[in-house]
Design a protein around this motif. Sequence first.
Motif, short mmCIF file in Angstrom:
data_model
loop_
_atom_site.label_atom_id
_atom_site.label_comp_id
_atom_site.label_asym_id
_atom_site.label_seq_id
_atom_site.Cartn_x
_atom_site.Cartn_y
_atom_site.Cartn_z
N LEU A 110 0.84 -1.21 0.00
CA LEU A 110 0.00 0.00 0.00
C LEU A 110 0.87 1.26 0.00
O LEU A 110 0.62 2.22 -0.74
N HIS A 111 1.93 1.21 0.82
CA HIS A 111 2.85 2.34 0.95
C HIS A 111 3.55 2.60 -0.39
O HIS A 111 3.62 3.73 -0.87
N ARG A 112 4.04 1.50 -1.02
CA ARG A 112 4.73 1.64 -2.31
C ARG A 112 3.79 2.22 -3.36
O ARG A 112 4.14 3.07 -4.16
N HIS A 113 2.56 1.70 -3.34
CA HIS A 113 1.55 2.14 -4.30
C HIS A 113 1.27 3.64 -4.12
O HIS A 113 1.23 4.39 -5.09
N ALA A 114 1.15 4.04 -2.84
CA ALA A 114 0.86 5.45 -2.54
C ALA A 114 2.04 6.34 -2.96
O ALA A 114 1.85 7.43 -3.52
N CYS A 115 3.30 5.84 -2.71
CA CYS A 115 4.50 6.61 -3.08
C CYS A 115 4.60 6.74 -4.60
O CYS A 115 4.96 7.80 -5.12
N GLY A 116 4.26 5.62 -5.29
CA GLY A 116 4.32 5.62 -6.75
C GLY A 116 3.39 6.63 -7.37
O GLY A 116 3.65 7.20 -8.43
#
Length: 154
Positions: free
Chosen positions: A145-151
Amino acid sequence: MDFLHRNGVLIIQHLQKDYRAYYEFLNFMSNVGDPRNIFSIYFPLWFQLNQTVGTKMIWVAVIGDWFNLIFKWILFGHRPYWWVQETQIYPNHSSPCLEQFPTTCETGPGSPSGHAMGSSCVWYVMVTAAMSHAVSRMDKFSITLHRHACGRGL
Ligand SMILES: O=P(O)(O)OC[C@H]1O[C@@H](O)[C@H](O)[C@@H](O)[C@@H]1O
């Protein structure tokens, strides 16, 4: 010792009388946790899923049974079902009536209970394994979720 046995009988009576509605649930929990399932079901199953948990299961069975045997030799305790018939502390045949079940019909010394020790170990290993699995899945999910949000630049 009579004091201990007498209080044990009171607790059994309380459970058998006031928790009758939970009989099915408690019996199910007791049967699932039965240590004899370790060798035939839990060890082979868990060893396929997770070798660490499988190995823990087999150690729990071996060490738990060994400790139980040693404690039983030391304490050599009565079982409440025969103790109520033999003790003199209940006057004029007023000994309490305790319900028996197939798992409680054992002939050896009853204290400490091998079934209680074994089942609590089985449940402990299974619940902690399930909890650590859930936590690691949640961690993976939050990282994704964090990676997705950062992306997305959030
Ligand atoms: O010591 P307790 O409480 O009578 O329990 C012993 C029994 O516990 C049961 O869970 C085991 O399946 C039996 O094999 C074992 O004999």
